[in-house]
Design an enzyme around this catalytic site. Structure first.
Site, short mmCIF file in Angstrom:
data_model
loop_
_atom_site.label_atom_id
_atom_site.label_comp_id
_atom_site.label_asym_id
_atom_site.label_seq_id
_atom_site.Cartn_x
_atom_site.Cartn_y
_atom_site.Cartn_z
N GLY A 8 0.80 10.99 19.72
CA GLY A 8 0.27 10.36 18.51
C GLY A 8 -0.85 9.40 18.83
CB ALA A 9 -2.97 9.29 21.79
CB THR A 10 -5.84 11.19 17.61
OG1 THR A 10 -4.88 11.75 16.70
CG2 THR A 10 -5.87 12.00 18.90
N GLY A 12 -4.18 5.26 14.20
CA GLY A 12 -3.35 4.09 14.02
C GLY A 12 -2.97 3.36 15.29
CB ILE A 13 0.19 1.70 16.36
CG1 ILE A 13 1.23 2.82 16.31
CG2 ILE A 13 0.26 0.84 15.12
CD1 ILE A 13 2.64 2.30 16.30
CE1 TYR A 159 8.06 7.59 9.27
CE2 TYR A 159 8.97 5.58 8.28
CZ TYR A 159 8.17 6.21 9.23
OH TYR A 159 7.50 5.45 10.14
#
Length: 277
Positions: A8-10, A12-13, A159
């Protein structure tokens, strides 16, 4: 040199954490779903000036086949992983199943980090596993007989349940893998692409609320702290909020539930005992 594998590196955090790790001279491997976004963030990390290598991997982590392919690719390229940061996640407004038959939220937010961690466990010996959870776990209700949310689907509750799974996974991983330091954290409500993956009410709400949310840089602070700080080096099995250990909900502290979730997850992804395959 410390080596961090970050999913999930692309956005937000994840993106903010990648840049900060790069600035600190940490070798980082970026994982994202879209090649061009991965390349763009890689350029940002290099521009941060730490001088450490930056690696790129592309995978759609809603699909367990791609999780396995990623683990194989990473295993071939890197002999040891100091930190695995399981950060990829999303909220989906409607219930849909992947081509493998898994409900998307459960697949991406829980099964993917569960499988990836298990597949890379030999490469992680002595390392840290950091998983992005959320205080939304307090609204989750884990029904072991309905892990795929087939009986009913409420986007926020599903979620929240997936984030509850993240904490239970962390607790059970810490118990089963004492050679690791496994922790999770709540990043706060952050201005990211979260909730904008589909049109509809969630996209409107997240857009309107954005001015009141914290920055991705602040949200990423606990991820970076757990990943590389000396202060966090001895922690394991903990839930962290703003770089402090906190107690999650009562259900998130249920060790029997954590063990059963592990066993059922292992069967779903084809790990008969939850051990590396």
């Amino acid at each position: 040199m410390t080596f961090v594998l970050l999913t999930g590196a692309t956005r937000g955090i994840g993106r903010a954490a990648a840049v900060e790790l790069g600035r600190e001279g940490i070798e980082v491997a970026l994982v994202g779903r879209e090649l061009e976004r991965v390349k763009a963030v890689a350029r940002e990390v290099k521009a941060a000036g730490g001088g450490a290598p930056v690696h790129q991997h592309v995978a759609d982590l809603t699909l367990m086949a791609e999780v396995r392919a990623l683990a194989e690719e990473v295993g071939e390229r890197h002999e040891h992983i100091d930190v695995l940061a399981n950060n990829a996640g999303a909220l989906f407004a409607s219930r849909k199943e992947t081509s493998e038959g898994f409900e998307r939220t459960f697949a991406l937010n829980h099964l993917a980090p569960f499988l990836l961690t298990n597949l890379l466990r030999a490469r992680l010996d002595g390392g840290r596993v950091v998983t992005t959870a959320s205080d939304a776990h307090e609204t989750g209700r884990l029904d072991l007989e309905d892990l795929q949310s087939e009986d009913s689907y409420s986007a926020m509750q599903v979620y929240g349940t997936s984030k509850l799974c993240n904490i239970l996974f962390t607790r059970e991983l810490a118990r089963r893998a004492p050679e690791l330091h496994a922790n999770c954290f709540h990043p706060g409500v952050v201005r990211t692409g979260f909730g904008k993956n589909e049109n509809g009410l969630w996209k409107v709400l997240t857009t309107l609320g954005a001015p009141f949310f914290r920055s991705p840089q602040r949200g990423a602070k606990s991820l970076v702290w757990l990943a590389v700080s000396e202060e966090a080096a001895t922690l394991t099995g903990e839930y962290v909020v703003d770089e402090k250990v906190m107690a999650p909900s009562a259900q998130a502290q249920d060790d029997t539930l954590a063990e059963e979730l592990w066993e059922r997850s292992a069967r779903l992804v084809g790990l008969s005992t939850g051990a590396p395959a």
